[in-house]
Design a protein around this motif. Sequence first.
Motif, PDB file in Angstrom:
ATOM      1  N   GLU A 114      12.832  -2.568  38.002  1.00  0.00           N
ATOM      2  CA  GLU A 114      11.508  -2.736  37.424  1.00  0.00           C
ATOM      3  C   GLU A 114      11.007  -4.154  37.698  1.00  0.00           C
ATOM      4  O   GLU A 114      11.779  -5.117  37.636  1.00  0.00           O
ATOM      5  N   THR A 115       9.717  -4.272  37.969  1.00  0.00           N
ATOM      6  CA  THR A 115       9.115  -5.568  38.279  1.00  0.00           C
ATOM      7  C   THR A 115       9.377  -6.590  37.178  1.00  0.00           C
ATOM      8  O   THR A 115       9.725  -7.740  37.453  1.00  0.00           O
ATOM      9  N   GLU A 116       9.241  -6.181  35.910  1.00  0.00           N
ATOM     10  CA  GLU A 116       9.430  -7.104  34.793  1.00  0.00           C
ATOM     11  C   GLU A 116      10.860  -7.628  34.743  1.00  0.00           C
ATOM     12  O   GLU A 116      11.088  -8.791  34.393  1.00  0.00           O
ATOM     13  N   VAL A 117      11.830  -6.798  35.078  1.00  0.00           N
ATOM     14  CA  VAL A 117      13.238  -7.208  35.087  1.00  0.00           C
ATOM     15  C   VAL A 117      13.461  -8.254  36.179  1.00  0.00           C
ATOM     16  O   VAL A 117      14.087  -9.294  35.950  1.00  0.00           O
ATOM     17  N   VAL A 118      12.916  -7.994  37.363  1.00  0.00           N
ATOM     18  CA  VAL A 118      13.074  -8.929  38.482  1.00  0.00           C
ATOM     19  C   VAL A 118      12.354 -10.237  38.177  1.00  0.00           C
ATOM     20  O   VAL A 118      12.872 -11.326  38.471  1.00  0.00           O
ATOM     21  N   GLU A 119      11.171 -10.161  37.554  1.00  0.00           N
ATOM     22  CA  GLU A 119      10.448 -11.377  37.184  1.00  0.00           C
ATOM     23  C   GLU A 119      11.276 -12.231  36.226  1.00  0.00           C
ATOM     24  O   GLU A 119      11.329 -13.463  36.361  1.00  0.00           O
ATOM     25  N   ALA A 120      11.925 -11.599  35.254  1.00  0.00           N
ATOM     26  CA  ALA A 120      12.758 -12.339  34.291  1.00  0.00           C
ATOM     27  C   ALA A 120      13.951 -12.996  34.992  1.00  0.00           C
ATOM     28  O   ALA A 120      14.291 -14.150  34.700  1.00  0.00           O
ATOM     29  N   ILE A 121      14.570 -12.277  35.915  1.00  0.00           N
ATOM     30  CA  ILE A 121      15.695 -12.847  36.665  1.00  0.00           C
ATOM     31  C   ILE A 121      15.210 -14.004  37.533  1.00  0.00           C
ATOM     32  O   ILE A 121      15.851 -15.071  37.584  1.00  0.00           O
TER      33      ILE A 121
END
Length: 148
Positions: A114-121
């Motif tokens: 998910e985009t939000e997961v990758v953004e957080a990482i």
Amino acid sequence: MEKIEKVLASGNSHATVNRDPNAQRGEFGVYDLKLTAPGVESLEFIATEPHPRAEQLFAGAWSACYTTVFGIAAQLKKVTLPSDYSVDIQINIGQTGAAWFLGAEFTVRVPGLETEVVEAIAHLAHQICPYSKSVRGNIEVSTNIVTV
């Protein structure tokens, strides 16, 4: 922090953890560069130009560090990354008026998450990465997330 109005030169890098010894290698006029970091797998830059400019060297060093730290950040967030995740960095040198500046554009590719997961990482990796820390507040850095 000033933004670059006119890009004069750019250097690009592409970093991924190469787990395939049969991956396509560089062709005539380019070479493969293998970098390592303590306690992690080797990172390979495939098809790097033989006489890189300073922007390319900076992009290469930063992407090797950031790619490694991105994996660490994912572990801290308890996220399993796909084996084909990668980081591209473009370092731009340019001008705004008579002043000269550097800028960095990241493209983080993590298929299937998910985009939000990758953004957080990606955000956590920028907080950990020594290169990201060293330029924070000094140059404009943008991060693009690709999950397909």
